[in-house]
Design a protein around this motif. Structure first.
Motif, PDB file in Angstrom:
ATOM      1  N   ARG A  25       1.225  -0.717  -0.145  1.00 23.60           N
ATOM      2  CA  ARG A  25       0.009   0.071  -0.127  1.00 23.60           C
ATOM      3  C   ARG A  25       0.348   1.517  -0.296  1.00 23.60           C
ATOM      4  NH1 ARG A  25      -2.783   2.935   3.818  1.00 23.60           N
ATOM      5  NH2 ARG A  25      -2.547   1.964   5.708  1.00 23.60           N
ATOM      6  N   PHE A  26       1.967   1.494   1.046  1.00 19.67           N
ATOM      7  CA  PHE A  26       2.567   2.844   1.000  1.00 19.67           C
ATOM      8  C   PHE A  26       3.335   2.206  -0.138  1.00 19.67           C
ATOM      9  CE2 PHE A  26       1.484   1.850   5.174  1.00 19.67           C
ATOM     10  CZ  PHE A  26       0.565   3.544   5.522  1.00 19.67           C
ATOM     11  N   LEU A  27       4.196   1.689  -0.651  1.00 16.62           N
ATOM     12  CA  LEU A  27       5.258   1.646  -2.297  1.00 16.62           C
ATOM     13  C   LEU A  27       4.039   1.909  -3.004  1.00 16.62           C
ATOM     14  CD1 LEU A  27       7.780  -1.592  -1.285  1.00 16.62           C
ATOM     15  CD2 LEU A  27       8.245   1.127  -0.711  1.00 16.62           C
ATOM     16  N   ASP A  28       2.832   1.399  -3.491  1.00 17.03           N
ATOM     17  CA  ASP A  28       2.186   2.188  -4.678  1.00 17.03           C
ATOM     18  C   ASP A  28       1.712   3.634  -4.384  1.00 17.03           C
ATOM     19  OD1 ASP A  28       2.024  -0.263  -5.679  1.00 17.03           O
ATOM     20  OD2 ASP A  28       0.075  -1.068  -5.073  1.00 17.03           O
ATOM     21  N   GLN A  29       1.443   4.313  -2.960  1.00 20.17           N
ATOM     22  CA  GLN A  29       1.643   5.540  -2.875  1.00 20.17           C
ATOM     23  C   GLN A  29       2.299   5.660  -3.603  1.00 20.17           C
ATOM     24  OE1 GLN A  29       0.320   5.047   1.361  1.00 20.17           O
ATOM     25  NE2 GLN A  29      -2.207   4.902   0.401  1.00 20.17           N
ATOM     26  N   SER A  30       3.618   6.473  -3.257  1.00 20.65           N
ATOM     27  CA  SER A  30       5.080   6.187  -2.762  1.00 20.65           C
ATOM     28  C   SER A  30       5.541   6.403  -4.939  1.00 20.65           C
ATOM     29  CB  SER A  30       6.338   5.792  -2.573  1.00 20.65           C
ATOM     30  OG  SER A  30       6.111   5.993  -1.207  1.00 20.65           O
ATOM     31  N   LEU A  31       4.976   4.988  -4.993  1.00 21.23           N
ATOM     32  CA  LEU A  31       5.299   5.458  -6.115  1.00 21.23           C
ATOM     33  C   LEU A  31       4.096   6.057  -7.738  1.00 21.23           C
ATOM     34  CD1 LEU A  31       6.217   4.244  -9.206  1.00 21.23           C
ATOM     35  CD2 LEU A  31       4.516   2.394  -9.119  1.00 21.23           C
ATOM     36  N   ALA A  32       3.612   6.478  -7.159  1.00 18.79           N
ATOM     37  CA  ALA A  32       2.210   7.212  -7.961  1.00 18.79           C
ATOM     38  C   ALA A  32       2.727   8.833  -7.492  1.00 18.79           C
ATOM     39  CB  ALA A  32       0.772   7.086  -7.439  1.00 18.79           C
ATOM     40  N   LEU A  33       3.171   8.658  -6.116  1.00 21.65           N
ATOM     41  CA  LEU A  33       3.904  10.308  -5.307  1.00 21.65           C
ATOM     42  C   LEU A  33       4.549  10.753  -7.031  1.00 21.65           C
ATOM     43  CD1 LEU A  33       3.775  13.059  -4.067  1.00 21.65           C
ATOM     44  CD2 LEU A  33       5.795  11.469  -2.781  1.00 21.65           C
ATOM     45  N   VAL A  34       5.847   9.989  -6.928  1.00 28.30           N
ATOM     46  CA  VAL A  34       6.880  10.032  -7.796  1.00 28.30           C
ATOM     47  C   VAL A  34       6.484  10.528  -9.009  1.00 28.30           C
ATOM     48  CG1 VAL A  34       7.792   7.906  -8.354  1.00 28.30           C
ATOM     49  CG2 VAL A  34       9.185   9.338  -8.153  1.00 28.30           C
ATOM     50  N   ARG A  35       5.323   9.295  -9.496  1.00 30.77           N
ATOM     51  CA  ARG A  35       4.871   9.618 -10.734  1.00 30.77           C
ATOM     52  C   ARG A  35       4.232  10.788 -11.513  1.00 30.77           C
ATOM     53  NH1 ARG A  35       1.654   3.490 -11.516  1.00 30.77           N
ATOM     54  NH2 ARG A  35       3.520   2.620 -13.197  1.00 30.77           N
ATOM     55  N   SER A  36       3.724  11.422 -10.186  1.00 29.15           N
ATOM     56  CA  SER A  36       3.012  12.365 -10.368  1.00 29.15           C
ATOM     57  C   SER A  36       3.589  13.796 -11.035  1.00 29.15           C
ATOM     58  CB  SER A  36       2.078  12.936  -9.148  1.00 29.15           C
ATOM     59  OG  SER A  36       2.292  13.146  -8.207  1.00 29.15           O
ATOM     60  N   LEU A  37       4.423  14.181  -9.516  1.00 33.90           N
ATOM     61  CA  LEU A  37       5.414  14.788  -9.523  1.00 33.90           C
ATOM     62  C   LEU A  37       6.596  15.143 -11.531  1.00 33.90           C
ATOM     63  CD1 LEU A  37       7.898  16.948  -8.119  1.00 33.90           C
ATOM     64  CD2 LEU A  37       9.422  14.709  -7.174  1.00 33.90           C
ATOM     65  N   ARG A  38       6.875  14.133 -11.559  1.00 36.25           N
ATOM     66  CA  ARG A  38       7.307  14.433 -12.633  1.00 36.25           C
ATOM     67  C   ARG A  38       6.789  14.418 -13.486  1.00 36.25           C
ATOM     68  NH1 ARG A  38      12.064  14.316 -10.290  1.00 36.25           N
ATOM     69  NH2 ARG A  38      13.137  12.549  -9.972  1.00 36.25           N
ATOM     70  N   TRP A  39       5.052  13.812 -13.596  1.00 36.42           N
ATOM     71  CA  TRP A  39       4.704  13.794 -15.447  1.00 36.42           C
ATOM     72  C   TRP A  39       3.714  15.832 -15.005  1.00 36.42           C
ATOM     73  CZ3 TRP A  39       1.519   8.569 -14.154  1.00 36.42           C
ATOM     74  CH2 TRP A  39       1.803   8.116 -14.812  1.00 36.42           C
ATOM     75  N   TYR A 257      -5.179  12.844  -0.829  1.00 38.03           N
ATOM     76  CA  TYR A 257      -6.068  11.748  -0.283  1.00 38.03           C
ATOM     77  C   TYR A 257      -6.014  10.584   0.860  1.00 38.03           C
ATOM     78  CZ  TYR A 257      -2.719   8.630  -3.360  1.00 38.03           C
ATOM     79  OH  TYR A 257      -2.012   7.923  -2.948  1.00 38.03           O
ATOM     80  N   HIS A 258      -4.518  10.054   1.890  1.00 43.56           N
ATOM     81  CA  HIS A 258      -5.043   9.566   2.545  1.00 43.56           C
ATOM     82  C   HIS A 258      -5.310   8.872   1.889  1.00 43.56           C
ATOM     83  CE1 HIS A 258      -5.221  13.626   5.070  1.00 43.56           C
ATOM     84  NE2 HIS A 258      -6.029  13.868   4.517  1.00 43.56           N
ATOM     85  N   ARG A 259      -6.267   7.841   3.712  1.00 38.41           N
ATOM     86  CA  ARG A 259      -6.651   6.248   2.919  1.00 38.41           C
ATOM     87  C   ARG A 259      -7.219   5.599   1.036  1.00 38.41           C
ATOM     88  NH1 ARG A 259      -4.791   3.644   7.183  1.00 38.41           N
ATOM     89  NH2 ARG A 259      -5.848   1.752   6.170  1.00 38.41           N
ATOM     90  N   GLY A 260      -7.133   7.052   0.551  1.00 41.05           N
ATOM     91  CA  GLY A 260      -7.796   6.674  -0.648  1.00 41.05           C
ATOM     92  C   GLY A 260      -7.975   4.902  -1.199  1.00 41.05           C
ATOM     93  N   VAL A 261      -6.797   4.792  -2.365  1.00 42.70           N
ATOM     94  CA  VAL A 261      -6.212   4.237  -2.935  1.00 42.70           C
ATOM     95  C   VAL A 261      -5.051   4.047  -3.365  1.00 42.70           C
ATOM     96  CG1 VAL A 261      -8.955   4.022  -4.165  1.00 42.70           C
ATOM     97  CG2 VAL A 261      -7.316   5.611  -5.056  1.00 42.70           C
ATOM     98  N   THR A 262      -4.420   3.377  -3.625  1.00 45.73           N
ATOM     99  CA  THR A 262      -3.152   2.699  -4.512  1.00 45.73           C
ATOM    100  C   THR A 262      -2.981   3.247  -5.912  1.00 45.73           C
ATOM    101  OG1 THR A 262      -3.517   1.147  -4.733  1.00 45.73           O
ATOM    102  CG2 THR A 262      -3.013   1.465  -2.872  1.00 45.73           C
ATOM    103  N   ALA A 263      -1.652   3.587  -6.175  1.00 45.48           N
ATOM    104  CA  ALA A 263      -1.439   3.364  -7.339  1.00 45.48           C
ATOM    105  C   ALA A 263      -1.761   2.192  -8.200  1.00 45.48           C
ATOM    106  CB  ALA A 263      -0.018   3.889  -7.800  1.00 45.48           C
ATOM    107  N   ARG A 264      -2.149   1.169  -7.046  1.00 41.29           N
ATOM    108  CA  ARG A 264      -2.607  -0.738  -8.498  1.00 41.29           C
ATOM    109  C   ARG A 264      -4.292   0.037  -9.344  1.00 41.29           C
ATOM    110  NH1 ARG A 264      -1.306  -5.463  -4.624  1.00 41.29           N
ATOM    111  NH2 ARG A 264       1.527  -4.946  -5.015  1.00 41.29           N
ATOM    112  N   LYS A 265      -4.697   1.121  -8.684  1.00 38.41           N
ATOM    113  CA  LYS A 265      -5.950   1.261  -8.783  1.00 38.41           C
ATOM    114  C   LYS A 265      -6.407   2.994  -8.868  1.00 38.41           C
ATOM    115  CE  LYS A 265      -7.568  -2.549  -6.145  1.00 38.41           C
ATOM    116  NZ  LYS A 265      -8.739  -3.074  -6.592  1.00 38.41           N
TER     117      LYS A 265
END
Length: 509
Positions: A25-39, A257-265
């Motif tokens: 969960r936390f690693l997916d969120q971190s991946l989503a975060l770095v993607r969002s920054l780069r994009w 987004y707190h506990r919303g979802v992860t980068a998988r979804k």
């Protein structure tokens, strides 16, 4: 050399990063975060990005993070009892002085516009908390204990506008290198002191690092600037939070987004149109970027789940995943349940019985909202409950809130240590035969006191019928279920459920 080129701009050298526990969960969120920054980060996309993973890092995530130019480091747990303090490990790294500015953000955030345009100067910058989470009386006690003059209440909470001392949400904190030698050590020191005297903050343990920052700012006399909501737009802060029309025009730079979802979804959309537009852009980019081998996995499992007739037990949970196994629409239905029950009068001091609690789709928010010991969860699947505790609730809330669980296929409510004021059977009677529903209502009526309110959902039809493990009953029948078991039924009907389940209230006679 790429790190050198990324790290500098007109305002100096920037490091952006987060801390994550070593789970999906936390690693997916971190991946989503770095993607969002780069994009979507504009000039900020050229900054160095660092993910500090607690204890160890899964190799697959290290490889994926590196694709987006992120550095992954492992850091030791700060305190296993209070994992929120792990973010301090980021600030203890010896090479931070290489940078002029450090933007430390929680992994459950998205950068959707360039944040650096408003992050200037050499002061700490953060946003005030949305509304009061720590009583002012507690601040007064702590400042007296540490022999510090308490600041004036000259600052507004970012949503409620109630006046407060400087008290910041630490999900987004910008530091200048000047703070590394004075403010940061004081911040860490106050966290350690509060851990040693944890009884001082009672059930406010979740805010330990935020309280410590307020103390450190006062102790060091450090200057700070208050960020606006666009720099830390918190989509859902508390269960049942009221929609704020004045926030509607905010076009966020960072979404929390707190506990919303992860980068998988997909990240859950917001009630605020401009925020949802930014989330939609991110979700669409994830779909566009997803590798075929990754994107094919979930649909394949979904087809298998359907092909095998939605199997129960371990096979069904593995195929569907613990969120989709209980119906999917995780955050949407979670919010729907909590908002509805709060509207019906549920208060933190009440005891709630969650019948068919499953993997805690509604349970996590209810447990957070209720006082310790006031959540009772019953389900026939111990595996679902344990997955919900591990993947969704976490050890901290489990210890802090002491929810009570009973695993039973025979509605053994008598095994609970206390009786509820309210009960909820969401998407339970939709899968039960008439005899099972009557049995449940009869046993529950014998267990609860008069006046207890049960809210149950049904699929309503003109005549009863069953199809693929789903049962439909007429309005007259669901009212009769309650009447014959000692309940006074009231048909509520439509309540906003995405699959058109209707709500019925039963009050114990």
């Amino acid at each position: 050399m790429e790190a050198e080129s990324r790290a500098s701009d007109a305002n100096g050298r920037w490091l952006i990063g987060c801390v994550a526990d070593n789970n999906w969960r936390f690693l997916d969120q971190s991946l989503a975060l770095v993607r969002s920054l780069r994009w979507f980060g504009g000039a900020a996309a050229e900054s160095d990005f660092r993910v500090c993973v607690v204890d160890s890092a899964k190799p697959a995530y290290i490889r994926e993070m590196s694709r987006y130019g992120a550095e992954v480091r492992t850091v030791p747990t700060y305190n296993r009892e209070y994992p929120v303090t792990n973010k301090l490990r980021f600030l203890q790294q010896p090479d931070l002085s290489r940078y002029d500015h450090i933007l430390l953000i929680d992994c459950d955030t998205l950068v959707v516009q360039n944040p650096l345009t408003v992050l200037t100067g050499d002061r700490l910058q953060a946003k005030m908390v949305p509304r009061r989470s720590v009583p002012h009386e507690l601040f007064e006690k702590l400042f007296r204990l540490f022999n510090l003059p308490i600041p004036e209440r000259n600052y507004e909470y970012s949503v409620s506008k109630e006046l407060s001392i400087p008290y910041f949400n630490t999900g987004v904190v910008c530091l200048h290198k000047r703070q590394l030698s004075k403010l940061v050590p004081a911040w860490i020191d106050f966290v350690d002191k509060l851990i040693e005297r944890i009884e001082l903050i009672a059930e406010r343990e979740w805010f330990i690092e935020q309280v410590a920052l307020s103390l450190a700012l006062a102790a060091t006399g450090s200057e700070f600037d208050v960020l606006d909501n666009d720099m830390n737009f918190q989509i859902h802060v508390f269960p049942g939070e009221v929609y704020e029309p004045r926030l509607e025009g905010i076009d966020p730079r960072i979404i929390h987004y707190h506990r919303g979802v992860t980068a998988r979804k997909e990240i859950a959309r917001s009630a605020y149109p401009l925020v949802s537009a930014r989330i939609d852009m991110f979700n669409q980019r994830v779909l566009d970027e997803r590798a075929p081998t990754i994107s094919a996995l979930s649909p394949l499992k979904a087809r298998a789940f359907e092909a095998f007739g939605k199997p129960n037990g371990r096979a069904g949970i593995w195929l569907a995943g613990h969120r989709d196994y209980v119906g999917g629409r995780w955050m949407e239905v979670s919010r729907l349940q909590t908002d509805f029950m709060i509207k019906m009068g549920l208060k933190p001091e009440h005891v709630l019985l969650d019948i068919g609690c499953g993997s805690l789709r509604g349970g996590v928010e209810f447990i957070s909202y209720l006082h310790a010991g006031n959540y009772l969860g019953l389900d026939s699947s111990n595996r679902l409950i344990q997955i919900g505790i591990k993947e969704e609730l976490g050890r901290r809330l489990l210890k802090l809130k002491s929810p009570e669980f009973v695993v039973s296929r025979r509605f053994e409510f008598e095994k609970f240590s206390k009786k509820p004021n309210f009960a909820l059977a969401h998407s339970v009677f939709t899968h039960l035969s008439e005899s099972d529903i009557r049995h449940c209502l009869e046993k529950l009526r014998r267990f609860v006191n008069p006046g207890c309110s049960l809210y149950a959902t049904y699929f309503i039809a003109d005549a009863p019928r069953a199809n693929q493990k789903t049962y439909r009953y007429s309005r007259a029948m669901v009212e009769d279920f309650g009447t014959n078991a000692g309940w006074t039924p009231t048909y509520i009907g439509e309540w906003g459920h995405p699959e058109n389940q209707m709500m019925v209230e039963y009050v114990a006679q």
